[in-house]
Design an enzyme around this catalytic site. Structure first.
Site, mmCIF file in Angstrom:
data_model
loop_
_atom_site.group_PDB
_atom_site.id
_atom_site.type_symbol
_atom_site.label_atom_id
_atom_site.label_comp_id
_atom_site.label_asym_id
_atom_site.label_seq_id
_atom_site.Cartn_x
_atom_site.Cartn_y
_atom_site.Cartn_z
ATOM 1 N N ASP A 36 0.722 -1.118 0.064
ATOM 2 C CA ASP A 36 -0.074 0.040 0.066
ATOM 3 C C ASP A 36 0.897 1.339 0.153
ATOM 4 O O ASP A 36 1.905 1.237 0.491
ATOM 5 C CB ASP A 36 -1.010 -0.163 0.971
ATOM 6 C CG ASP A 36 -2.115 0.869 0.902
ATOM 7 O OD1 ASP A 36 -2.490 1.410 -0.040
ATOM 8 O OD2 ASP A 36 -2.803 1.312 2.062
ATOM 9 N N GLY A 37 0.314 2.439 -0.667
ATOM 10 C CA GLY A 37 0.906 3.631 -0.563
ATOM 11 C C GLY A 37 1.742 3.996 -1.983
ATOM 12 O O GLY A 37 2.271 5.127 -1.905
ATOM 13 N N GLU A 82 -12.372 -4.480 -4.248
ATOM 14 C CA GLU A 82 -12.892 -3.395 -3.892
ATOM 15 C C GLU A 82 -12.264 -2.317 -4.880
ATOM 16 O O GLU A 82 -12.744 -1.133 -5.270
ATOM 17 C CB GLU A 82 -12.898 -2.779 -2.750
ATOM 18 C CG GLU A 82 -13.807 -3.500 -1.662
ATOM 19 C CD GLU A 82 -13.378 -5.077 -1.535
ATOM 20 O OE1 GLU A 82 -12.538 -5.452 -1.353
ATOM 21 O OE2 GLU A 82 -14.588 -5.943 -1.491
ATOM 22 N N LEU A 126 10.140 -20.896 -4.565
ATOM 23 C CA LEU A 126 9.467 -20.071 -3.872
ATOM 24 C C LEU A 126 7.705 -19.965 -4.393
ATOM 25 O O LEU A 126 7.940 -20.139 -5.824
ATOM 26 C CB LEU A 126 10.019 -18.505 -3.759
ATOM 27 C CG LEU A 126 8.912 -17.314 -3.402
ATOM 28 C CD1 LEU A 126 8.601 -17.500 -2.007
ATOM 29 C CD2 LEU A 126 9.358 -16.033 -4.000
ATOM 30 N N HIS A 133 2.619 3.201 -8.953
ATOM 31 C CA HIS A 133 2.109 1.701 -9.592
ATOM 32 C C HIS A 133 3.320 1.200 -10.010
ATOM 33 O O HIS A 133 3.825 0.048 -9.986
ATOM 34 C CB HIS A 133 0.936 1.383 -10.276
ATOM 35 C CG HIS A 133 -0.349 2.039 -9.304
ATOM 36 N ND1 HIS A 133 -0.451 1.839 -8.021
ATOM 37 C CD2 HIS A 133 -1.398 2.791 -9.820
ATOM 38 C CE1 HIS A 133 -1.648 2.386 -7.657
ATOM 39 N NE2 HIS A 133 -2.260 2.956 -8.481
#
Ligand code: IPE
Ligand code: IPE
Ligand code: MG
Length: 245
Positions: free
Chosen positions: A23-24, A70, A134, A40
């Protein structure tokens, strides 16, 4: 394959599964007078760093929250920018991830995704399915409420069809209907940007995750930030409801 940098033999084992709410991005861009899409783009670079670091530290699962169910409520131009970035990364990164022995998995609904993105996802999952270094789980168009409702609906359908009794439903049968049925629950859940909420991410799976909130905006996320969060994780006393730490 790239050389793995192994941490010192005294270092405690890293958490097996780290989940991150990245986030951010928007605030990072705003602080620099840049359009949100620039945040982004830099955020995608930070994701690459997180994958590489987890791979090197021996983390087995990394789940990244890339787009929530959302996030469709954002302006169409931003949704388009995010999807374009995803498209670009899917095309560009798969070879590199394969080289790093990374397996790609996507969780979330495919319903509103563009057909070409769905085929890129299927291709990426198929191409990396035998990698074992991974597992990178990308939560895309993901929301826990929707996931839990979907699990309940599928169990209800089995009961209606007479193949399951209500008394057969327990925590395990329920968890088996979630998109994460073959993925262990996250040990450590990190959210960047100073926000302290889960925003509909892994609500079932994070029941006993250690939560670490960092002030750093996601595009600035570095190897050091990840190590700080892991160090904090090792200071925590996970009791799982018992009295012994
Ligand atoms: C996270 O950054 C990326 C996505 C949710 C897709 P944001 O876009 O939420 O950035 P802020 O929270 O507005 O700063
Ligand atoms: C959560 O971030 C979703 C992702 C990181 C993909 P948001 O920025 O969408 O969450 P809210 O709106 O601040 O809760
Ligand atoms: Mg945000």
């Amino acid at each position: 394959m790239r050389e793995a940098v192994v941490s010192s033999s005294q270092a405690p084992r890293p958490p097996a599964h780290i989940a991150i709410i990245m986030d951010g991005n928007g605030r990072w861009a705003k602080a620099r007078g840049l359009p949100r899409v620039a945040g982004h783009q830099r955020g995608a670079e930070a994701a690459r760093i997180a994958v590489r670091t987890c791979r090197e530290l021996g983390v087995k699962f990394l789940t990244l929250y890339a787009f929530s169910s959302e996030n469709w409520k954002r302006p169409a131009s931003e949704v388009d920018d995010l999807m374009a970035l995803l498209r670009y990364y899917l095309r560009r990164e798969v070879s590199d991830l394969t080289e790093q022995d990374v397996r790609l998995r996507f969780i979330g609904s495919r319903e509103r995704l563009a057909p070409d993105i769905i085929s890129e996802i299927e291709h990426a999952e198929a191409r990396t399915q035998h990698n074992s270094g991974l597992t990178l789980v990308v939560a895309l168009n993901y929301g826990s409420h929707e996931e839990i409702v979907q699990a309940a609906r599928s169990l209800a359908q089995d009961v209606a069809n007479g193949v399951l009794k209500p008394s057969d439903i327990d925590e395990n049968t329920f968890a088996e209907r979630l998109s994460t049925s073959d993925i262990p629950d996250p040990d450590l859940l990190i959210r960047t940007s100073g926000e302290q909420r889960l925003s509909n991410f892994l609500l079932w799976q994070a029941a006993y995750s250690e939560l670490v909130f960092l002030d750093t905006y996601w595009p600035d996320f570095s190897r050091e930030n990840l190590e700080t969060a892991i160090a904090e994780f090792h200071r925590r006393d996970r009791r799982f409801g018992t009295t012994n730490g």
